[in-house]
Design a protein around this motif. Sequence first.
Motif, PDB file in Angstrom:
ATOM      1  N   ILE A   1       0.985  -1.499  -0.234  1.00 39.44           N
ATOM      2  CA  ILE A   1      -0.148   0.370   0.166  1.00 39.44           C
ATOM      3  C   ILE A   1       0.769   1.332   0.312  1.00 39.44           C
ATOM      4  CG2 ILE A   1      -1.414   1.395   1.206  1.00 39.44           C
ATOM      5  CD1 ILE A   1      -2.920  -1.824   2.758  1.00 39.44           C
ATOM      6  N   SER A   2       0.271   2.524  -0.984  1.00 38.36           N
ATOM      7  CA  SER A   2       1.496   3.180  -0.462  1.00 38.36           C
ATOM      8  C   SER A   2      -0.404   4.558  -0.590  1.00 38.36           C
ATOM      9  CB  SER A   2       2.450   3.817  -2.105  1.00 38.36           C
ATOM     10  OG  SER A   2       1.250   3.775  -3.030  1.00 38.36           O
TER      11      SER A   2
ATOM     12  N   LYS B   1      -2.372   9.493   2.808  1.00 36.65           N
ATOM     13  CA  LYS B   1      -1.352  10.643   3.039  1.00 36.65           C
ATOM     14  C   LYS B   1      -0.329  10.543   4.111  1.00 36.65           C
ATOM     15  CE  LYS B   1      -4.606  15.293   2.650  1.00 36.65           C
ATOM     16  NZ  LYS B   1      -5.006  16.500   2.729  1.00 36.65           N
ATOM     17  N   SER B   2       0.969  10.530   3.469  1.00 30.86           N
ATOM     18  CA  SER B   2       2.713  10.523   3.958  1.00 30.86           C
ATOM     19  C   SER B   2       1.901   9.355   5.097  1.00 30.86           C
ATOM     20  CB  SER B   2       2.267  11.151   4.859  1.00 30.86           C
ATOM     21  OG  SER B   2       2.979  12.433   4.686  1.00 30.86           O
TER      22      SER B   2
ATOM     23  N   TYR C   1      -6.954 -13.399   1.201  1.00 33.03           N
ATOM     24  CA  TYR C   1      -6.067 -13.879   2.560  1.00 33.03           C
ATOM     25  C   TYR C   1      -5.550 -13.513   2.016  1.00 33.03           C
ATOM     26  CZ  TYR C   1      -9.560 -17.264   4.805  1.00 33.03           C
ATOM     27  OH  TYR C   1     -10.041 -18.565   4.912  1.00 33.03           O
ATOM     28  N   ALA C   2      -4.709 -12.188   2.704  1.00 32.99           N
ATOM     29  CA  ALA C   2      -3.337 -11.740   2.071  1.00 32.99           C
ATOM     30  C   ALA C   2      -2.731 -11.240   3.691  1.00 32.99           C
ATOM     31  CB  ALA C   2      -4.090 -10.444   1.698  1.00 32.99           C
ATOM     32  N   ARG C   3      -0.788 -11.115   2.760  1.00 37.13           N
ATOM     33  CA  ARG C   3       0.047 -10.646   3.750  1.00 37.13           C
ATOM     34  C   ARG C   3      -0.179  -8.899   3.588  1.00 37.13           C
ATOM     35  NH1 ARG C   3       3.671 -13.632   7.278  1.00 37.13           N
ATOM     36  NH2 ARG C   3       5.793 -11.608   6.315  1.00 37.13           N
ATOM     37  N   ILE C   4      -0.092  -7.880   4.317  1.00 38.37           N
ATOM     38  CA  ILE C   4       0.070  -6.620   4.175  1.00 38.37           C
ATOM     39  C   ILE C   4       1.646  -5.972   4.061  1.00 38.37           C
ATOM     40  CG2 ILE C   4      -1.574  -6.107   6.244  1.00 38.37           C
ATOM     41  CD1 ILE C   4      -2.762  -3.963   4.570  1.00 38.37           C
ATOM     42  N   ALA C   5       1.791  -5.265   3.644  1.00 36.69           N
ATOM     43  CA  ALA C   5       2.742  -4.221   3.569  1.00 36.69           C
ATOM     44  C   ALA C   5       2.379  -2.989   3.413  1.00 36.69           C
ATOM     45  CB  ALA C   5       4.173  -4.520   2.423  1.00 36.69           C
ATOM     46  N   LEU C   6       2.551  -2.523   4.833  1.00 32.94           N
ATOM     47  CA  LEU C   6       2.726  -1.200   5.308  1.00 32.94           C
ATOM     48  C   LEU C   6       3.054  -0.150   5.044  1.00 32.94           C
ATOM     49  CD1 LEU C   6       1.076  -0.542   8.864  1.00 32.94           C
ATOM     50  CD2 LEU C   6      -0.508  -1.837   6.052  1.00 32.94           C
ATOM     51  N   PRO C   7       2.405   1.727   4.080  1.00 39.26           N
ATOM     52  CA  PRO C   7       3.693   2.090   3.356  1.00 39.26           C
ATOM     53  C   PRO C   7       5.096   2.913   4.433  1.00 39.26           C
ATOM     54  CG  PRO C   7       1.455   3.251   3.095  1.00 39.26           C
ATOM     55  CD  PRO C   7       1.721   1.593   4.310  1.00 39.26           C
TER      56      PRO C   7
END
Length: 257
Positions: free
Chosen positions: A12-13, A45-46, A70-76
């Motif tokens: 996610i961005s 934002k940011s 189902y998912a692994r989530i990568a944060l900003p």
Amino acid sequence: MFSSHHNTGLSISDTAIRFVTLTQHASGMVPTRYGELPIPEGCIKSGVIIDSATYTHTLKALRTRHHIRYARIALPPQIGTTVLLLLKKDTKHPRKAIDILLAQKDIPLATTSSQYKVIAASTDSVTVAVHAAPRASIAAYTTAARKAGIHITGVVLSGSATSRSLLNPQRTCAIMTVAIDHDITTLTIAIAGIAVQQTTIPFGGGALIAALVQQAGMSPIEAREYLMKDDALTSHNEHFAVIADTLSVLVDEIRRI
């Protein structure tokens, strides 16, 4: 075979949610679905979710359109901080030692979650990279995913988010992920879920867009949308030759590694 619950990674961005799904085949893990969905301007934002309702709606659209449950989530990475710490190699309780060092750097442990990985080692010490982020920010993302009907199997805080969101420590095989951004491509080689090598190549999706504009007569927007199609990289696609020829530069770089 590993459960399909663990083979989709979301990155996610502020502007988009990108995803890729890997499926186990006889030859290894193969990408079977990939793409991105734009996030409405101002929603994030940011790295901080500003409009939770709109973000949740975007996740629902992603889940419905691409059948992601189902998912692994990568944060900003902007929501957190990364610090390098030196530990003695014989440290019996590394997690406790890391927390002590983080507190000395004025990182509030009571409201912060962190992840760490060893990035270097010598005869008597190890260097670890620690990625820390506010628990409230992490909770905002996981809550939105739950409301959207996506079950989160893991959260990744590190800067190499796109690649590491795919890595599962239960896999003992070696795997390479190729994350193509607009101007660069990041290659990550991992063994048993641990990234052991990462390389950046000065080639990105912008080159594919430029090739389609010049050789297929598309506008930049049409080229970008075209590349997001599920069958864009299949051989029966009418513009496959243009894409394959452009990607040959990237393939040559990968072979040199």
